[in-house]
Structure formats: structure tokens, C-alpha cells
Design a protein around this motif. Structure first.
Motif, PDB file in Angstrom:
ATOM      1  N   THR A  26       0.836  -1.248  -0.136  1.00 14.50           N
ATOM      2  CA  THR A  26       0.075  -0.027  -0.071  1.00 14.50           C
ATOM      3  C   THR A  26       0.894   1.301   0.003  1.00 14.50           C
ATOM      4  N   LEU A  29       2.474   1.925  -3.403  1.00 12.63           N
ATOM      5  CA  LEU A  29       1.552   2.377  -4.048  1.00 12.63           C
ATOM      6  C   LEU A  29       1.135   3.805  -3.928  1.00 12.63           C
ATOM      7  N   VAL A  33       1.901   6.680  -6.854  1.00 14.35           N
ATOM      8  CA  VAL A  33       0.995   7.535  -7.394  1.00 14.35           C
ATOM      9  C   VAL A  33       1.245   9.048  -6.946  1.00 14.35           C
ATOM     10  N   TRP A  36       3.905   9.698  -9.514  1.00 15.24           N
ATOM     11  CA  TRP A  36       3.489   9.942 -10.826  1.00 15.24           C
ATOM     12  C   TRP A  36       2.731  11.310 -10.743  1.00 15.24           C
ATOM     13  N   ASN A  40       4.139  14.398 -13.266  1.00 15.13           N
ATOM     14  CA  ASN A  40       2.998  14.857 -14.378  1.00 15.13           C
ATOM     15  C   ASN A  40       2.954  16.253 -14.443  1.00 15.13           C
TER      16      ASN A  40
ATOM     17  N   TRP B  13      -8.448  -6.009   0.062  1.00 22.16           N
ATOM     18  CA  TRP B  13      -7.435  -4.840  -0.192  1.00 22.16           C
ATOM     19  C   TRP B  13      -6.524  -4.939  -1.471  1.00 22.16           C
ATOM     20  N   LEU B  17      -6.326  -2.182  -4.380  1.00 16.64           N
ATOM     21  CA  LEU B  17      -5.207  -1.737  -4.879  1.00 16.64           C
ATOM     22  C   LEU B  17      -5.219  -1.876  -6.184  1.00 16.64           C
ATOM     23  N   VAL B  21      -4.478   0.725  -9.363  1.00 12.40           N
ATOM     24  CA  VAL B  21      -3.296   0.869 -10.162  1.00 12.40           C
ATOM     25  C   VAL B  21      -3.878   0.761 -11.713  1.00 12.40           C
ATOM     26  N   ALA B  24      -5.024   4.223 -12.554  1.00 14.26           N
ATOM     27  CA  ALA B  24      -3.820   5.110 -12.401  1.00 14.26           C
ATOM     28  C   ALA B  24      -2.989   5.030 -13.843  1.00 14.26           C
ATOM     29  N   SER B  31      -3.144  11.201 -20.533  1.00 12.44           N
ATOM     30  CA  SER B  31      -2.594  12.207 -20.380  1.00 12.44           C
ATOM     31  C   SER B  31      -1.258  12.453 -21.496  1.00 12.44           C
TER      32      SER B  31
END
Lengths: 396, 351
Positions: A26, A29, A33, A36, A40, B13, B17, B21, B24, B31
Motif C-alpha cells: 500500500t 503504491l 501515485v 506519478w 506529471n 485490499w 489496490l 493501479v 492510474a 495524459s
């Protein structure tokens, strides 16, 4: 030792290992994010050549703020500070008012008087279910814009006045009486502050007497009498160190008294109405949460309604209500950003204004976010402090 | 009690997740797609032009009952779409308020901004904006109620003045009044929706904006107003694109200028067909008429050869656009007349 090792399940079935793995995954991750998003942002800003520094805050803003005379070359940071002051004025006046309104309505909702109860319920049910923006725009456009339009020339109207001109209402400003210091005002102020201290001491003394002897303390009466008589004597001796100033309007020029901009009053009152409706529900719920036995006991002691609330119910209810109240105060603070809709120059409004004036939006957004974050953290810090003082020993 | 559940919770979980992912990844690829290649190619691939406009300024951009947009600025969106895509209706409009326009332009969410935007040095420098050919030369004016005693800036001492946020109007107002030492109370609104009732109720006695906007609002208000003769600024309004894409900037620029060239040649949507067979080689080249050998003129802008023809037939020339939207508001051509008529509208030759 050996048996324990044998009893351990393999790693992929070990609950501890799974838990750690899931958490690590987690975290990775979230980091990914975040990276990222950041890359960006970097790519995009680099692609269009945006500068990401904060030097622009020193540039002149050239944005006027009503009733805050800024110098011609005031920088953006100075302008933002004036805007922050306006935000503070909305918060400082509004939070105590909404607490007062909410408490009164919360009690009124449980009144035995049918009319009072229904009126309070009606207010709560209507206002609580409206978006605050609607209330603000309604109060501004639907009520206050209809107040007299003052100005110069034949078409100008006279402001509405109350109390023989001591309060003036127009659709641009409201005027209220204020205190203006004359000669000896500095001396008087010192005497007055000392009187407040002495009155406080009297309060403590009466409490002490009450605790010792059980005689009625009448703290409020004693303290007020001390304060009033001392300041009255000082006022006479110093030959009138201050006077009340009446708000005046001649043509377009306001003078004397204490003036508020109409959009300020609209924003503040609308938010008080809105937040008050939420607070009243919290207060009502907290009163209901006070143990029934407490109320019965106060009945048995033959306390009247006022005494019951003052000495038994409210002190306990307030303790229950407080954490939720902080939430409402935070909401109030954040809702103050809606001033942008009616042209009140609070911090959001000025930052939005700067967006259109060739100032960098990413940095300004950061400034705005940190402003509200700081305000919220400040409020919750104060709230938590008060809450800790309120919490009974052993109750937490 | 917890123990038997842990694994299923963990699995749940993991599922969540996994979904995150995927999401994302999906966003990421999206983009990247939009940032590659030039705007011209992107518009042609998309088949529509993303144009930001004002939806709150009669004459320049406003929404009709059937949800379509009309106005002078809106027509220039149509001009660009006609030139690039051959279809004036292939426009996705984004109504923006003054404060949003540059952040939105920077974000790359729009192709072109045609929203009565004044060309200034700091906007050119700080906003990563590329200002193109001025379609309307304006100046900042002041409007009062007809029965007001205000007839000059000096009369406005201590008056409340309504103005829009994020505009050059606000900056000019502040500079002008500070320099002249006239005290005033600004009332700064985000949109004309709130400004107009404040002016109507005389909370602000003065409304300052571009003269053209004042004329437009004056026509739509239910009470008589007076626009003062004093004009305190230059406000050249025109299309704006993002910095860094010269090809796209040239395309928008020449599409815009074609309307003025058309007026200069006397070509409009009604008489266009007569000109298609014109013996004037300049006009034939301008309209993209192929040579007798069938070779189409190509000026290398990346536009179709017939882009001017498409613009004139679908939207019209500058005079037609002006007369359609601004003449009904009582606005004269004045500075916006052709250079041949003593105005400022002068475009480089189309050759």
C-alpha cells in the motif's frame, strides 16, 4: 524452540507477514501515485515554461480592496494579508454568533411552547438543507440589495436609521455607533482594565464566600456593580474621557461610528444562519444525551427551567457537544471562501482575482490551500486545548 | 475473532489496490496521448475545436435558449473551425470566467481562447499565452444610471464602482484613480450575473468595463443608462493560444485575418460564388481556386487550400460578423473599420 519453529506456518500463510506485505505494498503504491502526480505536474509546467518560484509575491498587486486603503504599490503579499484580515473578520464575528444562535435554537427545539418549538424546527429544517451559497446570494441579492441606495444627486435615497440615527442601513454599508477616545482616554483605559481585574477578584471572593458559608454568592451582581461603579467614577473624575460616535453619511462620504460593508454582513450573517442550524442539532443531541437522571434530580431540587439549563444540563451537554462544534467552526471557516460569489474581498476572492492578473496559478493555489490548512489547524488546536480543559479527569 | 478474517480482508485490499493501479495506468496513458504532437494535428484528429468563450457578454458571447452560443467571439471560434476542419459547427465551447481563462489555457484543456481578452505585456510574458491578431479594438469606459449626477471621473469620488475580477479593467481602474488621487470603493465580482443586480440596485453607482461591453449591457438593461465619454485605456481584444506551438498560432492567426481580407476584397457569404470565378489572381489565390492545371495554391500553413472559402461561406467576412452581433448593440465600426476606411483593420497580404 524447535516446536515453535515447527508450529509456524509458511511465510505466505503467516498472518503477520501478510499484514506487513500488504502495508508495504500500500505504501509503495501511494508513493508511486504521488511520484506519478508530481512528475506529471513537473512535465506539464516545464512543457509550457511555468516558473514555480514565489518571487511574484513581491510584485505590485494593483488590486484595490474596499475599505482597506492599500498604498499604490502594495505588493501581492501585502494585498493578500489585507484579504486574510477580511477572512479573519468573518470568522471572528461569525463563530461566537453561530454558537449563540445554535444554542438558543437547540434549546428552543425542545421547548414545551408549541410555537417556539415549531418555529425552531422550521428554521433548522429549511436552512440546514440549503446549500450555504444559496443563502449567501439570497441574503445579498434578495434582501440587502433592496436596502436604500445612497449617494449623491436627486435620485439618492436616505439610509434607514434606527435608534435616532445611531444605526444606519444602506445597500452598500451599515453604520453602527462606536467609542471614540477624547482627552485622558489613555488614563481611563488603564483604570477600566484595572476595574475589570478588580471585578474578577470580587467574583473569586464571592465564590469563596459561597463555598465557605453557603450564602448566595450573587457573583454577577457583585462583579458588575464593582466594574460599573469604578468606571463611572473614573468617567466623572476624568471629565468624560470618551464619547459615542454616531455614524454619519453626507453624500457619498461616511464618517463617524463603525461601518461594515454590506457584502461582509451578508456573508457573515448567511454563514451564521447556516452554521447555527447545524450547531442547534448538535446542541439538541447533546442535551438529549445528558442522562435523564440528571434532569430528574434537578427537578427534585426544585430548580427552575433557567437554573436547570444553566447549572445541570448545559455544562454537561457542552462537554458532549464540543468536539462536533469544532467541526462546525472548521466548516464555517472554509465556507467563508464563498464570499467570492458576492464580491467580498476575502482571501479566496483575491487569489481568484490574481489568477486573471498574470500571476501564477499553481503557486497561488498552494498559498490558498496552505492558508485554509493553517486556519483549520489553528482552530482545531484551540479547540483541542479547550476540549482537554473541559474533559473530566478519568472520563477520557 | 479477528484471525480468520485477516486473509479475506487482505485479499479485498489487494483487489482495491489493483483497481487503483489500473485506474492510474488508464489516466497516465490518457495524459500522454494529449501532450504529444502539435495542436493542429490534435484538433484534426479529434475533429472538433476546443474554444473557450465568454457566455455572459451579450454581443460577444452568450448562450441562447436552445443552449447554443452566439456572439462576435463565438463566431471567431467558428472561423477557426471552418478553416481547420471545414465545418464551422465542429466547436466544443468552454465558457470561462475571467479568472479561469489563463489557468485553463495553460492546462492544455482548450485549443484557443477567444474571450474578449486584452493583450498586455505581462499576460504575454507571465501567462505562457500567445496573443494573436486583434479582432476588436476597445477601450475602458464607465457607465452610470441616466439620472446620476456623475459626469466625469472626478465626480466618482467615494462612489462604489463595480468591476469584474481578473480583468485589465480592474488594474486600469486602480491605477487611474490612484494616480489622480480619487478615492473609490471597488466592488469586484467574478461574473456579470452578480455585477448586474448590484448596478441595478445602485449598490455601485458606476459600472466600468470595455466600452463595447457597456454598450451591450446598456441595451439589455431595463432602465436608462449613460456611458461617459471618458475612455481610460487601450483594450485590444483577440484570440489567444498557448505559447510554444508556432504552427497552431499561425493557423489561428491567418484564419482570423482571412475575415478581414475578405471584407477588403468585398467578398461576403452572399457573393462568394461570383468571386470563385474571379479573374483577379490575388482573389483566386486567397480563395484557394485551383490553377487551370488543377494545382491548388498552398502557402504552407498546414491549412486546406480552400480555408478562406470555407470561412466566408460558413461564417462570413469581418463586416458580416460585426454587423450580425455588434451593430444591433449600437456599436459603430470606428477604430475597427478597415484601414482603407480610416480604421485599424490592416492584414498582411495573403500570398
Amino acid at each position: 524452540m524447535l516446536t515453535r519453529r515447527l508450529n509456524r506456518p509458511p511465510l505466505w500463510r503467516d498472518q503477520k507477514a501478510i499484514a506487513i506485505a500488504v502495508q508495504a505494498f500500500t505504501l509503495a503504491l501511494i508513493l508511486l501515485v504521488g511520484i506519478w502526480l508530481w512528475s506529471n505536474f513537473q512535465q506539464r509546467t516545464a512543457a509550457i515554461g511555468l516558473d514555480l518560484n514565489f518571487d511574484f509575491l513581491r510584485q505590485p498587486a494593483n488590486i484595490p480592496i474596499a475599505d482597506n486603503p492599500l498604498s499604490k504599490d502594495a505588493s501581492i503579499s501585502a494585498t493578500l494579508l489585507q484579504a486574510l484580515k477580511n477572512t479573519f473578520l468573518v470568522i471572528l464575528a461569525g463563530i461566537p454568533l453561530s454558537l449563540l444562535l445554535g444554542t438558543l435554537v437547540g434549546i428552543a427545539r425542545m421547548s414545551t411552547n408549541w410555537l417556539v418549538r415549531k418555529l425552531a424546527t422550521g428554521y433548522v429544517e429549511i436552512i440546514r438543507n440549503l446549500p450555504p451559497l444559496l443563502i449567501i446570494v439570497f441574503l445579498w441579492g434578495g434582501v440587502f440589495l433592496a436596502f436604500p441606495a445612497v449617494g449623491e444627486g436627486a435620485e439618492a435615497e436616505n439610509p434607514w436609521s434606527l435608534f435616532g440615527g445611531w444605526m444606519l442601513f444602506s445597500n452598500s454599508r451599515f453604520g453602527f455607533p462606536s467609542v471614540v477616545g477624547l482627552d485622558n482616554f489613555e488614563v481611563y483605559r488603564t483604570v477600566f482594565v484595572s476595574s475589570v481585574v478588580i471585578a474578577g477578584a470580587v467574583w473569586i471572593w464571592r465564590t469563596w464566600v459561597f463555598n465557605r458559608t453557603g450564602k448566595p454568592h450573587r457573583r454577577l451582581f457583585w462583579s458588575l456593580a464593582t466594574l460599573l461603579s469604578l468606571s463611572a467614577v473614573a468617567f466623572l473624575v476624568l471629565q468624560g474621557p470618551f464619547e459615542f460616535s454616531k455614524p454619519m453619511l453626507a453624500g457619498r462620504v461616511w464618517s463617524g461610528g463603525f461601518r461594515m460593508q454590506m457584502p461582509y454582513v451578508a456573508l457573515m450573517l448567511a454563514l451564521v444562519l447556516y452554521t447555527g442550524s447545524h450547531i442547534s442539532e448538535i446542541v439538541r443531541g447533546s442535551i438529549l444525551a445528558v442522562h435523564k437522571g440528571q434532569v430528574e434530580a434537578s427537578h427534585a431540587l426544585a430548580l427552575n427551567g433557567l437554573q436547570r439549563y444553566r447549572f445541570v444540563i448545559l455544562p454537561q451537554a457542552f462537554r458532549i457537544a464540543f468536539p462536533s462544534l469544532i467541526n462546525q467552526f472548521l466548516n464555517y471557516t472554509k465556507n467563508s471562501s464563498l464570499g467570492v460569489a458576492i464580491g467580498f474581498a476575502e482571501v479566496t476572492s483575491v487569489i481568484f482575482n490574481l489568477f486573471g492578473q498574470s500571476q501564477p496559478a499553481p503557486q497561488l493555489l498552494l498559498v490558498l490551500m496552505f492558508t485554509y490548512l493553517a486556519l483549520s489547524l489553528l482552530l482545531s488546536a484551540i479547540g483541542n486545548l479547550v476540549n482537554r480543559l473541559l474533559t473530566l479527569e478519568g472520563a477520557a | 475473532m479477528n484471525k480468520p478474517n485477516t486473509k479475506s480482508v487482505a485479499l479485498r485490499w489487494l483487489a482495491v489496490l489493483f483497481a487503483v493501479v489500473l485506474l492510474a495506468a488508464a489516466c497516465g496513458s490518457d495524459s500522454e496521448e494529449s501532450s504529444s504532437g502539435g495542436t493542429l494535428a490534435a484538433v484534426q484528429a479529434r475533429g472538433t475545436l476546443k474554444c473557450a468563450i465568454n457566455d455572459n457578454l451579450p454581443g460577444f458571447g452568450s448562450q441562447q435558449a436552445d443552449a447554443t452560443y452566439v456572439g462576435f467571439d463565438v463566431d471567431f471560434c467558428r472561423v477557426v473551425a471552418a478553416a481547420v476542419l471545414g465545418n464551422a459547427n465542429a466547436v466544443e465551447y468552454t465558457p470561462l470566467d475571467a479568472g479561469q481563462r489563463f489557468p485553463t489555457l495553460q492546462s492544455g484543456d482548450i485549443d484557443v481562447l477567444i474571450r474578449n481578452t486584452t493583450w498586455t505585456a505581462s499576460r504575454d510574458g507571465n501567462e505562457q499565452a500567445n496573443f494573436l491578431f486583434t479582432t476588436f479594438y476597445d477601450g475602458q469606459g464607465f457607465m452610470v444610471h441616466a439620472d446620476s449626477d456623475i459626469s466625469s471621473l472626478e465626480d466618482m469620488a467615494n462612489a462604489s464602482i463595480c468591476v469584474l475580477q481578473g480583468t485589465t479593467t480592474l488594474l486600469n481602474l486602480n491605477s487611474e484613480f490612484n494616480d489622480r488621487g480619487i478615492p473609490f470603493t471597488p466592488l469586484e465580482f467574478q461574473a456579470n450575473d452578480e455585477l448586474q443586480p448590484a448596478f441595478t440596485a445602485r449598490t455601485c453607482e458606476v459600472w466600468t468595463a470595455d466600452s463595447s461591453a457597456l454598450a451591450a449591457f446598456s441595451a439589455s438593461l431595463s432602465f436608462p443608462t449613460r456611458v461617459l465619454s471618458e475612455v481610460i485605456s487601450k483594450e485590444p481584444l483577440g484570440p489567444v493560444v498557448s505559447d510554444g506551438d508556432t504552427e497552431w498560432a499561425q493557423v489561428v492567426n491567418w484564419a482570423t485575418m482571412a475575415t478581414i481580407q475578405a471584407e477588403e476584397y468585398g467578398i461576403n457569404s452572399q457573393n462568394l460564388s461570383e468571386f470563385m470565378g474571379s479573374g483577379n489572381s490575388n482573389i483566386r489565390r486567397f480563395l484557394g481556386v485551383p490553377s487551370p492545371e488543377g494545382v491548388e495554391p498552398d502557402v504552407g500553413l498546414g491549412l486546406p487550400a480552400d480555408f478562406a472559402e470555407q470561412i466566408i461561406s460558413q461564417v462570413g467576412n469581418y463586416a458580416e460578423i460585426f454587423e450580425r452581433h455588434l451593430t444591433p448593440l449600437g456599436l459603430e465600426r470606428d477604430r475597427n473599420a478597415l484601414w482603407t476606411d480610416g480604421g485599424l483593420m490592416y492584414v498582411p497580404p495573403f500570398r
